[in-house]
Design an enzyme around this catalytic site. Sequence first.
Site, PDB file in Angstrom:
ATOM      1  N   LYS A   1      22.859  -2.642  69.830  1.00  0.00           N
ATOM      2  CA  LYS A   1      24.137  -2.444  69.143  1.00  0.00           C
ATOM      3  C   LYS A   1      25.298  -2.935  70.003  1.00  0.00           C
ATOM      4  O   LYS A   1      25.555  -2.415  71.090  1.00  0.00           O
ATOM      5  CB  LYS A   1      24.345  -0.973  68.807  1.00  0.00           C
TER       6      LYS A   1
ATOM      7  N   SER B   1      28.890   2.619  62.019  1.00  0.00           N
ATOM      8  CA  SER B   1      29.243   1.399  62.729  1.00  0.00           C
ATOM      9  C   SER B   1      28.039   0.586  63.214  1.00  0.00           C
ATOM     10  O   SER B   1      28.210  -0.544  63.707  1.00  0.00           O
ATOM     11  CB  SER B   1      30.118   1.740  63.939  1.00  0.00           C
TER      12      SER B   1
ATOM     13  N   SER C   1      26.962   7.094  62.286  1.00  0.00           N
ATOM     14  CA  SER C   1      26.938   5.640  62.442  1.00  0.00           C
ATOM     15  C   SER C   1      25.545   5.037  62.504  1.00  0.00           C
ATOM     16  O   SER C   1      25.413   3.817  62.419  1.00  0.00           O
ATOM     17  CB  SER C   1      27.713   5.230  63.696  1.00  0.00           C
TER      18      SER C   1
END
Length: 390
Positions: free
Chosen positions: A84, A139, A163
């Site tokens: 990520k 996210s 997220s």
Amino acid sequence: MSGREDGPRAPASVAGIASAVRGGRRRAVDVVAEALERIGRVDPVLCAFLEVWGEEALRRADEVDARVAAGERLPLAGVPVAVKGRHGLRAAEPLLAAGGVAVGATSVPGPRTPWQTWGLGAHGRTVNPWRADRTPGGSSAGAAVAVAAGLVPLATGGDGAGSVRIPAAWCGTVGLKVTNGRLPSADRTGLAAPGVLTRTASDAAAWWRVVSGRPIAAEPPAAFPVPAHWSPDLGFADPAPEPVALARTAADRLVDTGVVRLVRPSSPPRLLDPAPAWLALRAPGADPADAHRIRAENDRRLDDLFARADLLITPTTPTAPHGHDGPGEVYSTALTWAFNVSGHPALSLPAGFGADGCPAGLQLVAPRGREDLLLAVAAEAERRGGAPTG
């Protein structure tokens, strides 16, 4: 990619890749080259990656092959891993030590984005692999898309308010947030916890064994059916009817297949809305007194709930995936961020498809430190056909 017939396809599993590389049936360098080819072909449309580390990934894969030839028993030998964001390599270090190969950094929300259920990759905005006009969530946006589209079997995530779980739900993958504080996190508030996105519970379990250092034999078996509470709204949220209906149908499948047993409480599970607490804990200089009051009361209610059942089951999100212009007035985090404030581990399982052709999610929440229970229930649901896949 859109719709159920031409939607994402599943790659080989984590265990399948690692077994083939350890056994000499595949070379890590070939597995990684195939992943890079898929990314190069598909990512200009999906925009799941910020950066692709092609040459470095092939070099690392060659090193994995050498380690295997030298006799190392690597649990993730040759497994392509997406991390990520541009700063995600540090969190992935245990995976690389175990033989995983980082192929690139996945997209996260771009600058000046007032909401986090969005992503911006190197080629543009990140799209939902089931419908390009919808967001994948965030996210951990690109992480979910990379897994759902079969670009990699495993992607790391971080979950500060949902997220990992929100994009897992909206892209049709498994998404696990661990107990807050159990693994290292750079978040000063303590609200964020590491997590992972995979196609299956067994792949998520492979990640958990590596990052937690727990051997397979240490995973305690769950006794099925596992007693669970169902809540459509946690007592404060106002979810749309369709995500609730899809999640309830998925929960009923778990009951029908003998994975869980729903406990009928004298009153439904009710928490205080965690939004004021979460926002106060995030705001520099804010008075945390009210946040601590809400956290303490919800902790008390959750302790009581888990004294009577092992799981809490809810929809993962209150809405279907929204468009790229934003989520509107409803917080997409409404059903997830309570467990960032409380610290409980939570996992999103696929829960079927809505009328728009996009996936929905079923959230499982367990007592603190019981990731093993979440993974055991998810794996048993998949084994018995109680959990649809994307």
